[in-house]
Scaffold this active site. Structure first.
Site, mmCIF file in Angstrom:
data_model
loop_
_atom_site.group_PDB
_atom_site.id
_atom_site.type_symbol
_atom_site.label_atom_id
_atom_site.label_comp_id
_atom_site.label_asym_id
_atom_site.label_seq_id
_atom_site.Cartn_x
_atom_site.Cartn_y
_atom_site.Cartn_z
ATOM 1 N N VAL A 12 -7.613 -27.104 -20.762
ATOM 2 C CA VAL A 12 -8.937 -27.573 -21.181
ATOM 3 C C VAL A 12 -9.913 -26.399 -21.256
ATOM 4 O O VAL A 12 -10.744 -26.320 -22.168
ATOM 5 C CB VAL A 12 -9.461 -28.686 -20.238
ATOM 6 C CG1 VAL A 12 -10.892 -29.067 -20.594
ATOM 7 C CG2 VAL A 12 -8.558 -29.923 -20.314
ATOM 8 N N CYS A 125 -9.581 -39.144 -20.676
ATOM 9 C CA CYS A 125 -9.317 -38.881 -22.097
ATOM 10 C C CYS A 125 -8.973 -40.144 -22.873
ATOM 11 O O CYS A 125 -9.460 -40.362 -23.986
ATOM 12 C CB CYS A 125 -8.205 -37.845 -22.234
ATOM 13 S SG CYS A 125 -6.769 -38.141 -21.188
ATOM 14 N N HIS A 238 -3.495 -38.210 -27.868
ATOM 15 C CA HIS A 238 -3.109 -39.525 -27.385
ATOM 16 C C HIS A 238 -3.300 -40.540 -28.511
ATOM 17 O O HIS A 238 -4.329 -40.531 -29.191
ATOM 18 C CB HIS A 238 -4.004 -39.967 -26.216
ATOM 19 C CG HIS A 238 -3.795 -39.171 -24.961
ATOM 20 N ND1 HIS A 238 -2.765 -38.282 -24.789
ATOM 21 C CD2 HIS A 238 -4.492 -39.170 -23.787
ATOM 22 C CE1 HIS A 238 -2.842 -37.757 -23.574
ATOM 23 N NE2 HIS A 238 -3.882 -38.271 -22.949
#
Lengths: 339, 339
Positions: A12, A125, A238
């Site tokens: 990240v 997330c 995702h």
């Protein structure tokens, strides 16, 4: 103005630097912090070499502190860091459920960020990606039930998650047996319905985060949310299959129009042209892809859709930087006395 | 008694031979058929070498004809094959929705097979796997709504699907760009929410098969079923996240007990021991793994669960052979005049 990244050498952290390079956020200095093991690493930002320093245990001399060093580090140190006068935008789950910590997706509830008391939480997330698509629908049509099944990439477990997938996939293709350290089971060519720890109710914490955080971001506990969170052998982005029961019936065309006009969303929904959300196209993209928009077969006037969002971006780094941009645009980054 | 396999050289044909080797079905001869391109191939069955012959365009001289050569071949020839006096158990979708063709999962509606008129249809793999777990729940608690999200393996597209995944994954790991022929997009490290062709209602045919076939197998059109069918980069075994609304409330413990006593199901549900359904453990297994059984958060008294079943086995070859076994056990393989 100064920005600091805590956890600069992680997956990240890497994305935070990339996003900051392209950001409209006005600042003139970047400080990079990481664990002692990674301190000394030199990273390039806007053509300049910066040296990563050890994460301070006291005040950080920065206006915005983007923290992505894990929940335990944030929990232990964030209240020290803000003694430097800055605001912490924290990517961990450490403070997300604290009443006095706003949990913010700028497109949805940016104004909540303005009421911070030193710490703002960046959502999980999976939730951040879902809520960008679901919030506009909730506002206009009222979501009554929301059923989510996720297809989560290994980068949800950071760089080491991606490394394990690549390395172990090579092993399997070479005819060897896969091993595992990061994930609960071997991940190559497998599906693992287990992300984060199991709770007493049989749901994982990752699944419950989607419930808790959707409620907090929408500011509405009455929406009934459920989630099955599943790790699959992809690298990043995702995907989520979402079924919505609505208070007021909507047609797929109405939802398509609504989302086309919504911030942070790219409607990618042309089956005849084989256009729908996929990790292959959503990875590296700021907007969350939304497609497969169709009438629900189980709820009259309800909607099914499929989303894909880069969880290192909208699910993490991008959302954090967008919160900082929002604060600056709204004059909420106060003039700080440098320490 | 004679058994014939049409499509013997395909992925399902290969599994049919394996399953027949271990089957309790009593027969003394096996005939193997395939397209002219594959004819002449020699395959070993019970230690004996057999030569694959060209699929007949007329009657087949066998009591049971296990067909897995695709819908167009079955559609064109099945009615010719049964003129030999045998019964066709067809793995394609060619006849599944014909009123006079039973669609059978032996554990659920075996008795329907006894009413065949020469052709019995084997269900879509995703449906067969789901219904083994859902049917006992429906019988006892009444399923009102059933929301399915699938995680489907490349073997759903046959051997060439698996080959494309392996080959293209190697390319990606070698730093090359993936190409695609079998799937609509590159499959390595990707997720493709598109299986079979799109219908006018925005659902794919694969998704609608789950709706239509669940209704036909349960013998109950009143259950509201929806599905999102998604291809993921795994080799075999389809996984499915299933949310159920029930007429009569059930607890997870009741569902666990019920399924533990149900045929074709292995309850694999111990989160503390990291036991839940996965392709890694379900592949090659006859039973469908069911786990992650928990109280629904969106339907009072409803249930969420996760299933994983080898779609080449329960979703195809195994179910077909089980239908033949069921017919034989019930004296329904009539003495046939050999042609």
């Amino acid at each position: 103005m100064r920005v600091a990244i805590v956890g600069a050498t992680g997956a990240v952290g890497h994305e935070l630097m990339q996003v900051l390079e392209r950001s409209t956020l006005r600042f003139d200095e970047l400080l990079l912090y990481a664990s002692p093991r990674s301190a000394g690493t030199r990273l390039t930002f806007r053509g300049q070499e910066l040296t990563v320093q050890v994460t301070p245990e006291g005040p950080i001399d920065a206006d915005v502190i983007l923290a992505s060093a894990g929940g335990s580090v944030s929990k232990a140190l964030a209240h020290q860091w803000i003694k430097g006068g800055g605001v912490v935008i924290d990517n961990s789950s450490a403070f997300r459920y604290d009443q006095d910590v706003p949990l913010v997706v700028p497109e949805v509830n940016g104004e909540a960020a303005l009421k911070h008391q030193g710490i703002i939480a960046n959502p999980n997330c999976t939730t951040a990606i879902a809520v960008v698509a679901v919030a506009p629908i909730h506002r206009k049509y009222g979501v009554r039930r929301m059923i989510v099944s996720t297809y989560q990439a290994t980068s949800g477990a950071g760089q080491k998650g991606m490394d394990e997938l690549v390395e172990q996939t090579r092993h399997v293709l070479d005819g060897q047996e896969a091993t595992h350290e990061v994930f609960a089971h071997p991940i190559p060519f497998n599906v693992i319905p287990h992300i984060d720890s199991f709770q007493d109710n049989g749901y994982t914490k990752e699944e419950m985060k989607v419930v808790w955080e959707t409620h907090k971001i929408l500011g509405d506990d009455s929406v009934r949310v459920s989630c099955t969170a599943v790790r699959i052998p992809t690298l990043r982005t995702h995907s989520e299959a979402i079924t919505l029961e609505l208070e007021r019936p909507a047609t797929p065309e109405q939802i398509r129009e609504l989302l086309a006009a919504s911030a942070g969303v790219e409607v990618r929904d042309d089956p005849s042209g084989k256009l729908y959300p996929m990790p292959l196209t959503a990875s590296g993209k700021y907007d969350v892809e939304v497609g497969r928009i169709r009438e629900s077969l189980v709820f009259d006037g309800g909607i099914d859709l499929f989303v894909a969002g880069d969880q290192l971006l909208k699910g993490a780094a991008l959302n954090a930087v967008q919160i900082a941009e929002y604060l600056q645009e709204h004059g909420a980054l106060k003039e700080r006395q440098r320490i």
